[in-house]
Design a protein around this motif. Sequence first.
Motif, PDB file in Angstrom:
ATOM      1  N   GLY A  12      44.719  -5.268  12.116  1.00 16.11           N
ATOM      2  CA  GLY A  12      44.640  -5.595  10.694  1.00 16.11           C
ATOM      3  C   GLY A  12      45.348  -6.898  10.371  1.00 16.11           C
ATOM      4  O   GLY A  12      44.863  -7.706   9.569  1.00 16.11           O
ATOM      5  N   LEU A  13      46.495  -7.125  11.002  1.00 19.26           N
ATOM      6  CA  LEU A  13      47.228  -8.375  10.794  1.00 19.26           C
ATOM      7  C   LEU A  13      46.423  -9.564  11.310  1.00 19.26           C
ATOM      8  O   LEU A  13      46.296 -10.580  10.629  1.00 19.26           O
ATOM      9  N   TRP A  39      48.814  -9.018   4.063  1.00 22.30           N
ATOM     10  CA  TRP A  39      48.499  -7.905   4.971  1.00 22.30           C
ATOM     11  C   TRP A  39      49.266  -6.646   4.592  1.00 22.30           C
ATOM     12  O   TRP A  39      48.712  -5.545   4.594  1.00 22.30           O
ATOM     13  N   ILE A  75      47.208  -1.281   8.533  1.00 21.08           N
ATOM     14  CA  ILE A  75      48.574  -1.665   8.896  1.00 21.08           C
ATOM     15  C   ILE A  75      48.766  -1.441  10.399  1.00 21.08           C
ATOM     16  O   ILE A  75      49.385  -0.482  10.846  1.00 21.08           O
ATOM     17  N   ASN A  77      50.456 -14.857   4.300  1.00 19.29           N
ATOM     18  CA  ASN A  77      49.409 -13.930   4.737  1.00 19.29           C
ATOM     19  C   ASN A  77      49.976 -12.647   5.335  1.00 19.29           C
ATOM     20  O   ASN A  77      49.322 -11.604   5.295  1.00 19.29           O
ATOM     21  N   PHE A  78      51.192 -12.709   5.861  1.00 19.85           N
ATOM     22  CA  PHE A  78      51.869 -11.483   6.270  1.00 19.85           C
ATOM     23  C   PHE A  78      52.082 -10.597   5.042  1.00 19.85           C
ATOM     24  O   PHE A  78      51.864  -9.383   5.090  1.00 19.85           O
ATOM     25  N   ASP A 123      47.785  -5.627   0.743  1.00 11.08           N
ATOM     26  CA  ASP A 123      46.351  -5.448   0.486  1.00 11.08           C
ATOM     27  C   ASP A 123      45.837  -4.257   1.303  1.00 11.08           C
ATOM     28  O   ASP A 123      45.893  -4.263   2.529  1.00 11.08           O
ATOM     29  N   HIS A 124      45.306  -3.285   0.634  1.00  8.10           N
ATOM     30  CA  HIS A 124      44.859  -2.060   1.312  1.00  8.10           C
ATOM     31  C   HIS A 124      43.529  -2.228   2.046  1.00  8.10           C
ATOM     32  O   HIS A 124      43.052  -1.290   2.674  1.00  8.10           O
ATOM     33  N   ASP A 125      42.950  -3.444   1.983  1.00  3.89           N
ATOM     34  CA  ASP A 125      41.724  -3.708   2.736  1.00  3.89           C
ATOM     35  C   ASP A 125      41.999  -3.900   4.227  1.00  3.89           C
ATOM     36  O   ASP A 125      41.092  -3.790   5.045  1.00  3.89           O
ATOM     37  N   TYR A 126      43.249  -4.182   4.572  1.00  8.98           N
ATOM     38  CA  TYR A 126      43.617  -4.414   5.969  1.00  8.98           C
ATOM     39  C   TYR A 126      44.427  -3.232   6.487  1.00  8.98           C
ATOM     40  O   TYR A 126      45.407  -2.826   5.865  1.00  8.98           O
ATOM     41  N   CYS A 177      43.621 -10.270   8.932  1.00  8.30           N
ATOM     42  CA  CYS A 177      44.120 -10.941   7.733  1.00  8.30           C
ATOM     43  C   CYS A 177      44.302 -12.430   7.998  1.00  8.30           C
ATOM     44  O   CYS A 177      43.879 -13.264   7.184  1.00  8.30           O
ATOM     45  N   TYR A 178      44.919 -12.770   9.110  1.00  4.86           N
ATOM     46  CA  TYR A 178      45.101 -14.184   9.451  1.00  4.86           C
ATOM     47  C   TYR A 178      43.752 -14.862   9.679  1.00  4.86           C
ATOM     48  O   TYR A 178      43.544 -16.001   9.260  1.00  4.86           O
TER      49      TYR A 178
END
Length: 109
Positions: free
Chosen positions: A66-67, A54, A62, A50-51, A57-60, A70-71
């Motif tokens: 955002g991390l 993150w 940086i 998942n890192f 994927d440009h949906d999250y 994602c998790y």
Amino acid sequence: MCSSDLGFGWIYGSIATIVIIGMILLRKVNLPRVIGSSLLASLAFFLISNFGVWLSDHDYPINAAGLLLCYEMAIPFFKNTLMGDLVYSAVLFGGFEFALSRVPQLQKA
């Protein structure tokens, strides 16, 4: 190379980490070590893969938020990974122990 091709590196990295976990923790196989290794392998796969998601994927965004997002979005998938790892560990290690009890040739000399 597209970003989806780079995602495989994170998967392979997590598998390599899981192999190292197994080599270290399963030098002596017993129930607590099998369960602990299975849980640690699931967690390692979750965190590493998942890192990678993150980062690619440009949906999250940086950043830390955002991390964490994602998790958080991956938690429903983690449950299945965890259950699958525990079940397969029980089947494979339990099956081998059962085979050891039935086939004396499998015992170490």
